[in-house]
Design a protein around this motif. Structure first.
Motif, PDB file in Angstrom:
ATOM      1  N   ALA A  92      14.524   9.903  -2.928  1.00  0.00           N
ATOM      2  CA  ALA A  92      13.413   8.954  -2.932  1.00  0.00           C
ATOM      3  C   ALA A  92      12.239   9.546  -2.163  1.00  0.00           C
ATOM      4  O   ALA A  92      12.418  10.213  -1.150  1.00  0.00           O
ATOM      5  CB  ALA A  92      13.850   7.640  -2.307  1.00  0.00           C
ATOM      6  N   LEU A  93      11.018   9.284  -2.651  1.00  0.00           N
ATOM      7  CA  LEU A  93       9.796   9.729  -2.005  1.00  0.00           C
ATOM      8  C   LEU A  93       8.807   8.574  -1.950  1.00  0.00           C
ATOM      9  O   LEU A  93       8.855   7.665  -2.786  1.00  0.00           O
ATOM     10  CB  LEU A  93       9.165  10.889  -2.781  1.00  0.00           C
ATOM     11  CG  LEU A  93       9.878  12.222  -2.752  1.00  0.00           C
ATOM     12  CD1 LEU A  93       9.233  13.198  -3.721  1.00  0.00           C
ATOM     13  CD2 LEU A  93       9.862  12.808  -1.351  1.00  0.00           C
ATOM     14  N   THR A  94       7.905   8.616  -0.970  1.00  0.00           N
ATOM     15  CA  THR A  94       6.884   7.589  -0.856  1.00  0.00           C
ATOM     16  C   THR A  94       5.508   8.247  -0.723  1.00  0.00           C
ATOM     17  O   THR A  94       5.398   9.398  -0.295  1.00  0.00           O
ATOM     18  CB  THR A  94       7.118   6.692   0.370  1.00  0.00           C
ATOM     19  OG1 THR A  94       7.092   7.499   1.546  1.00  0.00           O
ATOM     20  CG2 THR A  94       8.431   5.947   0.265  1.00  0.00           C
ATOM     21  N   LEU A  95       4.477   7.490  -1.088  1.00  0.00           N
ATOM     22  CA  LEU A  95       3.103   7.956  -0.993  1.00  0.00           C
ATOM     23  C   LEU A  95       2.237   6.800  -0.530  1.00  0.00           C
ATOM     24  O   LEU A  95       2.263   5.719  -1.129  1.00  0.00           O
ATOM     25  CB  LEU A  95       2.609   8.456  -2.365  1.00  0.00           C
ATOM     26  CG  LEU A  95       1.135   8.823  -2.483  1.00  0.00           C
ATOM     27  CD1 LEU A  95       0.828  10.073  -1.671  1.00  0.00           C
ATOM     28  CD2 LEU A  95       0.755   9.046  -3.929  1.00  0.00           C
ATOM     29  N   GLY A  96       1.477   7.013   0.532  1.00  0.00           N
ATOM     30  CA  GLY A  96       0.512   6.018   0.979  1.00  0.00           C
ATOM     31  C   GLY A  96      -0.646   5.972  -0.007  1.00  0.00           C
ATOM     32  O   GLY A  96      -1.204   7.004  -0.359  1.00  0.00           O
TER      33      GLY A  96
ATOM     34  N   VAL B 286       0.935  11.472  -7.495  1.00  0.00           N
ATOM     35  CA  VAL B 286       1.911  10.559  -8.104  1.00  0.00           C
ATOM     36  C   VAL B 286       2.817  11.335  -9.060  1.00  0.00           C
ATOM     37  O   VAL B 286       4.035  11.157  -9.079  1.00  0.00           O
ATOM     38  CB  VAL B 286       1.201   9.392  -8.824  1.00  0.00           C
ATOM     39  CG1 VAL B 286       2.186   8.584  -9.651  1.00  0.00           C
ATOM     40  CG2 VAL B 286       0.491   8.505  -7.818  1.00  0.00           C
ATOM     41  N   SER B 287       2.219  12.239  -9.845  1.00  0.00           N
ATOM     42  CA  SER B 287       2.992  13.056 -10.780  1.00  0.00           C
ATOM     43  C   SER B 287       3.999  13.938 -10.025  1.00  0.00           C
ATOM     44  O   SER B 287       5.138  14.120 -10.469  1.00  0.00           O
ATOM     45  CB  SER B 287       2.042  13.918 -11.606  1.00  0.00           C
ATOM     46  OG  SER B 287       2.752  14.807 -12.410  1.00  0.00           O
ATOM     47  N   ASN B 288       3.582  14.486  -8.877  1.00  0.00           N
ATOM     48  CA  ASN B 288       4.481  15.318  -8.074  1.00  0.00           C
ATOM     49  C   ASN B 288       5.652  14.522  -7.518  1.00  0.00           C
ATOM     50  O   ASN B 288       6.760  15.049  -7.388  1.00  0.00           O
ATOM     51  CB  ASN B 288       3.720  15.984  -6.933  1.00  0.00           C
ATOM     52  CG  ASN B 288       2.823  17.100  -7.413  1.00  0.00           C
ATOM     53  OD1 ASN B 288       2.972  17.603  -8.510  1.00  0.00           O
ATOM     54  ND2 ASN B 288       1.874  17.471  -6.576  1.00  0.00           N
ATOM     55  N   LEU B 289       5.438  13.239  -7.196  1.00  0.00           N
ATOM     56  CA  LEU B 289       6.539  12.395  -6.734  1.00  0.00           C
ATOM     57  C   LEU B 289       7.586  12.246  -7.831  1.00  0.00           C
ATOM     58  O   LEU B 289       8.783  12.411  -7.593  1.00  0.00           O
ATOM     59  CB  LEU B 289       6.033  11.005  -6.330  1.00  0.00           C
ATOM     60  CG  LEU B 289       5.128  10.863  -5.121  1.00  0.00           C
ATOM     61  CD1 LEU B 289       4.787   9.398  -4.896  1.00  0.00           C
ATOM     62  CD2 LEU B 289       5.764  11.440  -3.891  1.00  0.00           C
TER      63      LEU B 289
ATOM     64  N   GLY C 227       0.790  -1.228   0.000  1.00  0.00           N
ATOM     65  CA  GLY C 227       0.000   0.000   0.000  1.00  0.00           C
ATOM     66  C   GLY C 227       0.817   1.270   0.000  1.00  0.00           C
ATOM     67  O   GLY C 227       0.324   2.331   0.367  1.00  0.00           O
ATOM     68  N   VAL C 228       2.079   1.184  -0.415  1.00  0.00           N
ATOM     69  CA  VAL C 228       2.953   2.362  -0.473  1.00  0.00           C
ATOM     70  C   VAL C 228       3.632   2.405  -1.833  1.00  0.00           C
ATOM     71  O   VAL C 228       4.227   1.417  -2.265  1.00  0.00           O
ATOM     72  CB  VAL C 228       4.016   2.322   0.651  1.00  0.00           C
ATOM     73  CG1 VAL C 228       4.981   3.477   0.515  1.00  0.00           C
ATOM     74  CG2 VAL C 228       3.367   2.341   2.016  1.00  0.00           C
ATOM     75  N   LEU C 229       3.529   3.547  -2.503  1.00  0.00           N
ATOM     76  CA  LEU C 229       4.223   3.759  -3.772  1.00  0.00           C
ATOM     77  C   LEU C 229       5.561   4.416  -3.469  1.00  0.00           C
ATOM     78  O   LEU C 229       5.607   5.475  -2.836  1.00  0.00           O
ATOM     79  CB  LEU C 229       3.399   4.660  -4.694  1.00  0.00           C
ATOM     80  CG  LEU C 229       4.062   5.112  -5.995  1.00  0.00           C
ATOM     81  CD1 LEU C 229       4.318   3.925  -6.917  1.00  0.00           C
ATOM     82  CD2 LEU C 229       3.219   6.145  -6.690  1.00  0.00           C
TER      83      LEU C 229
ATOM     84  N   ASP D  47      -6.950   2.290  -7.854  1.00  0.00           N
ATOM     85  CA  ASP D  47      -6.049   1.215  -8.276  1.00  0.00           C
ATOM     86  C   ASP D  47      -4.838   1.832  -8.964  1.00  0.00           C
ATOM     87  O   ASP D  47      -4.985   2.713  -9.819  1.00  0.00           O
ATOM     88  CB  ASP D  47      -6.750   0.278  -9.268  1.00  0.00           C
ATOM     89  CG  ASP D  47      -7.777  -0.613  -8.596  1.00  0.00           C
ATOM     90  OD1 ASP D  47      -7.619  -0.883  -7.387  1.00  0.00           O
ATOM     91  OD2 ASP D  47      -8.738  -1.025  -9.284  1.00  0.00           O
ATOM     92  N   TYR D  48      -3.655   1.386  -8.602  1.00  0.00           N
ATOM     93  CA  TYR D  48      -2.400   1.893  -9.159  1.00  0.00           C
ATOM     94  C   TYR D  48      -1.700   0.735  -9.862  1.00  0.00           C
ATOM     95  O   TYR D  48      -1.661  -0.373  -9.343  1.00  0.00           O
ATOM     96  CB  TYR D  48      -1.486   2.419  -8.053  1.00  0.00           C
ATOM     97  CG  TYR D  48      -2.122   3.453  -7.162  1.00  0.00           C
ATOM     98  CD1 TYR D  48      -1.925   4.810  -7.391  1.00  0.00           C
ATOM     99  CD2 TYR D  48      -2.899   3.089  -6.066  1.00  0.00           C
ATOM    100  CE1 TYR D  48      -2.493   5.763  -6.567  1.00  0.00           C
ATOM    101  CE2 TYR D  48      -3.473   4.035  -5.246  1.00  0.00           C
ATOM    102  CZ  TYR D  48      -3.263   5.366  -5.499  1.00  0.00           C
ATOM    103  OH  TYR D  48      -3.832   6.302  -4.677  1.00  0.00           O
TER     104      TYR D  48
END
Length: 177
Positions: A32-36, A72-75, A22-24, A42-43
Motif C-alpha cells: 500500500a502507498l499513500t500520496l498527500g 498517481v500513476s507511479n502509485l 486529502g490523502v490518496l 481535483d482528484y
C-alpha cells in the motif's frame, strides 16, 4: 493544457484506491502507498480509473497537473509491478555484497562502506559487480540508488565507478605524449 494530465490513470484488477482527508491511498498485491493531495488539483476515483484535473485556471494549478497525474500513476504501478534500478560497478577491486539489511561496498577506500537498506526496499547482488534495488516506491528506489552511486561516480578517463545500467559514460582521451 497538459497532455499527460488529460489521460486518466487506469486501476487494474486487485487494486483499490480511496481518497480520505486529502490523502490518496492505493492498495495492491505488492503493498500500500499513500500520496498527500495538492489543493490546486481535483482528484476523482470512479469506475476503474483515477481522474486528475486542475481545481482552477491558475498558472500553478496547470503546472502541477501533469506532475500530480504522474505521481498517481507511479502509485498504481508501484503496488502492481514495483520498480527496479540496477547499478553496475566497474573498477579493479570494486565490489558489492548484500548481507541481510546491509549493503557492503568495497570501492578503493581504506575502509569498506556499509549502508543500511531503507525499510520497504530490497537489495540483491547477483554478482560482485551488480546491485539490484527494488521496491514499490519509485522515489525511495531512485533515492537509494543515487546514494549508492554518490560514493564513487563514474569518472571520464577510465570509466571506473558506479553507473546505472544502460548509462552512457562520456570518455575523455587523456593526455597525449
Amino acid at each position: 493544457m497538459s497532455r499527460i494530465g488529460k489521460r486518466p490513470v487506469a486501476i487494474p484488477g486487485g487494486v483499490t484506491a480511496t481518497i480520505d482527508n486529502g490523502v490518496l491511498s492505493v492498495k495492491g498485491p505488492k503493498g500500500a502507498l499513500t500520496l498527500g493531495l495538492s489543493d490546486f488539483i481535483d482528484y476523482k476515483v470512479e469506475e476503474g480509473e483515477i481522474m486528475v484535473k486542475p481545481a482552477n485556471d491558475s498558472k500553478q494549478a496547470r503546472a502541477f497537473w501533469g506532475m500530480q497525474r504522474t505521481l498517481v500513476s507511479n502509485l498504481v504501478e508501484g503496488v502492481t509491478q514495483g520498480f527496479t534500478k540496477t547499478l553496475d560497478i566497474k573498477g579493479v577491486g570494486y565490489r558489492a555484497n548484500a548481507q541481510g539489511r546491509k549493503l557492503k561496498l568495497q570501492l578503493g577506500y581504506s575502509h569498506d562502506v556499509d549502508l543500511d537498506v531503507p525499510e520497504g526496499l530490497e537489495v540483491k547482488t547477483p554478482d560482485q559487480t551488480t546491485i539490484e534495488i527494488s521496491g514499490i516506491d519509485k522515489q525511495a528506489v531512485g533515492q537509494f540508488a543515487a546514494e549508492i552511486r554518490r560514493w564513487r561516480k563514474p569518472e571520464p578517463y577510465k570509466g571506473k565507478g558506479i553507473a546505472y545500467r544502460g548509462e552512457y559514460i562520456f570518455r575523455k582521451e587523456g593526455k597525449k605524449k
